[in-house]
Design an enzyme around this catalytic site. Structure first.
Site, short mmCIF file in Angstrom:
data_model
loop_
_atom_site.label_atom_id
_atom_site.label_comp_id
_atom_site.label_asym_id
_atom_site.label_seq_id
_atom_site.Cartn_x
_atom_site.Cartn_y
_atom_site.Cartn_z
N LYS A 6 23.05 -41.11 83.68
CA LYS A 6 22.68 -39.81 83.11
C LYS A 6 23.36 -38.68 83.90
O LYS A 6 23.41 -38.74 85.13
CB LYS A 6 21.16 -39.68 83.15
CG LYS A 6 20.57 -38.47 82.44
CD LYS A 6 19.04 -38.55 82.45
CE LYS A 6 18.39 -37.38 81.72
NZ LYS A 6 16.91 -37.51 81.69
N SER A 81 14.85 -37.02 77.07
CA SER A 81 16.13 -36.41 77.35
C SER A 81 17.24 -37.39 77.73
O SER A 81 18.41 -37.01 77.71
CB SER A 81 15.97 -35.39 78.47
OG SER A 81 15.57 -36.03 79.68
N SER A 105 11.05 -39.17 79.17
CA SER A 105 12.49 -39.15 78.88
C SER A 105 13.24 -40.46 79.06
O SER A 105 14.42 -40.53 78.69
CB SER A 105 13.17 -38.07 79.70
OG SER A 105 12.98 -36.82 79.08
N1 GLN Z 1 10.29 -34.19 76.39
C1 GLN Z 1 9.64 -33.79 77.60
C2 GLN Z 1 10.12 -32.41 77.99
O1 GLN Z 1 10.86 -31.85 77.27
C3 GLN Z 1 9.91 -34.77 78.70
C4 GLN Z 1 11.26 -34.66 79.26
C5 GLN Z 1 11.51 -35.58 80.38
O2 GLN Z 1 10.78 -36.55 80.58
N2 GLN Z 1 12.50 -35.23 81.18
O3 GLN Z 1 9.78 -31.88 79.02
#
Ligand code: GLN
Length: 426
Positions: A6, A81, A105
């Site tokens: 990532k 994400s 995410s």
């Molecule tokens: N979708 C969640 C957010 O937008 C979690 C994102 C994540 O785990 N980095 O914060």
């Protein structure tokens, strides 16, 4: 083994932008501990993968590089994400990938792409070199085609790192999972995250407001039936009474930490710097205006507001109290059962653009995954079937540092479910 990583993991001499314009041209002078550890174990860096900007999002549409498409259906999102990592593994572009999980995410994109994603116990893996979103929640983990690969990868990521004071020595070595039966294992099904045991009622109404899709619930319940056949005991009476408040607490705490973590991006030290600024303050403002996307700006404003004098107790302090209640819920539940099981995501992969204009609808994607993040406990998502041709994820969560048992249970279920993870054959 070639490894996709990532974008937010710092990799020496290789652009690392966390999906943001504000880090344009940034090539870190050092490498994140997990990446170094995997390299030392023989892995090579195959690619950096797309992600939501600073890991804020559930669809990968918040990236400065544009969206990622879901290999199961290219009109749909891969989740986020860590969407680039999940899509790369699902499409067969990379055998293994690294993601990070702050509120879902790793697990949610794994679910939407039909692969396995593990969010480790908080502290099991060093955060050193991960471009921070919310430091008390961020955790790196593997995205792989199966549970065995997840164990192989995870086993080489763990351990204390003196560069991250929140990292801990993992109590045991990670073993290759091999369980075939689940005798003596109890799986708790909290009504708060699953709609309860009455399948028809849950399918009709869903968990209030969230509305878990009927096809998701069907695949989830079918997986529980398989677990029963393997000898597991399903405990429907387990309750996580504060779980419905997890998302609200998360959207105070995570933005609060983000507003602080992202203060360092000011045009002075890294990446982008706005031109034609009149003075220093003007340079900061223009850089942050041009460099951050809409969702990141929204979170910075939410966080700065929640931390403001006069509001601190009402929002941040209160959210921390809710977080403690949620941890206590898990402690009580794990005194009764070995694992908690839920659908990973309330829906299968949704259409590109479907939720971009409604942040609250997007935030609901993490309804089932955020409670585990707040409690710091490990959770894995494995594919448990298809709903209208799209993968459904099953989430299993366990006690802190129970990864070996969690992977073993996930493995037994994976073998019994026999999910065919190839989008090409779908
Ligand atoms: N979708 C969640 C957010 O937008 C979690 C994102 C994540 O785990 N980095 O914060």
């Amino acid at each position: 083994m070639p490894l996709a990583v990532k974008d937010l993991f710092c990799t020496e001499g290789v652009p690392s932008q966390s999906g943001s314009r504000i880090l344009e041209g940034y090539e870190p002078p050092y490498t994140a501990t997990v990446v170094s550890r995997l390299r030392a174990a023989g892995a090579s860096l195959l690619a950096k993968t797309n992600q939501d900007e600073f890991a804020m999002g559930s669809s990968n549409e918040n990236s400065a590089f544009g969206p990622v498409l879901n290999p199961w259906d290219r009109t749909r999102v891969p989740g986020g994400s860590s969407g680039g990592s999940a899509a790369a593994v699902a499409a067969g572009l990379a055998p293994w990938a690294l993601g990070t999980d702050t509120g879902g995410s790793i697990r949610q994109p794994a679910a939407l792409c039909g692969i396995v994603g593990l969010k480790p116990t908080y502290g099991a893996v060093s955060r050193y070199g991960m471009i921070a979103f919310a430091s008390s929640l961020d955790q790196a983990g593997p995205l792989t085609r199966d549970v065995t690969d997840a164990a192989l990868l995870f086993g080489r990521m763990i351990g204390r790192d003196r560069c991250d004071a929140t990292s801990l020595e993992f109590p045991d070595a990670i073993e290759s999972p091999g369980a075939r039966r689940l005798d003596g294992i109890s799986l708790g099904v909290p009504a708060e995250l699953t709609g309860g045991s009455d399948r028809t009622a849950a399918a009709a109404g869903g968990v209030e407001e969230v509305g878990i899709e009927a096809g998701v619930l069907d695949a989830f319940r079918a997986a529980l039936d398989r677990a029963c056949e393997l000898g597991a005991e399903i405990v429907e009476s387990v309750s996580l009474p504060h779980a419905p408040h997890a998302l609200s607490a998360y959207y105070v705490l995570a933005p609060a930490e983000a507003s602080s973590n992202l203060a360092r991006f000011d045009g002075v030290r890294y990446g982008l710097r706005a031109e034609h600024a009149e003075d220093l303050l003007d340079m900061y403002e223009r850089t942050r205006h041009d460099g951050f996307g809409a969702e990141v700006k929204r979170r910075i404003m939410l966080g700065a507001y929640a931390l403001s004098a006069g509001y601190y107790e009402a929002y941040y302090g209160r959210a921390q109290q809710v977080r403690t209640k949620i941890s206590e819920d898990f402690a009580r539940a794990f005194a009764e059962v070995d694992f908690i099981v839920t659908p990973t995501s309330p829906s299968t992969a949704f259409k590109l653009g479907e939720k971009t204009s409604d942040p609250l609808a997007m935030y609901l994607s993490d309804y089932c995954t955020v409670p585990m993040s707040l409690a710091g406990v490990p959770a894995i998502s494995i594919p448990c079937g298809l709903s209208e041709g799209l993968p459904v994820g099953l989430q299993l969560a366990g006690r802190a540092f129970s990864e070996n048992a969690l992977l073993d249970t996930a493995y037994a279920l994976e073998q019994a479910l026999g999910f065919d993870g190839s989008p090409a054959r779908a």
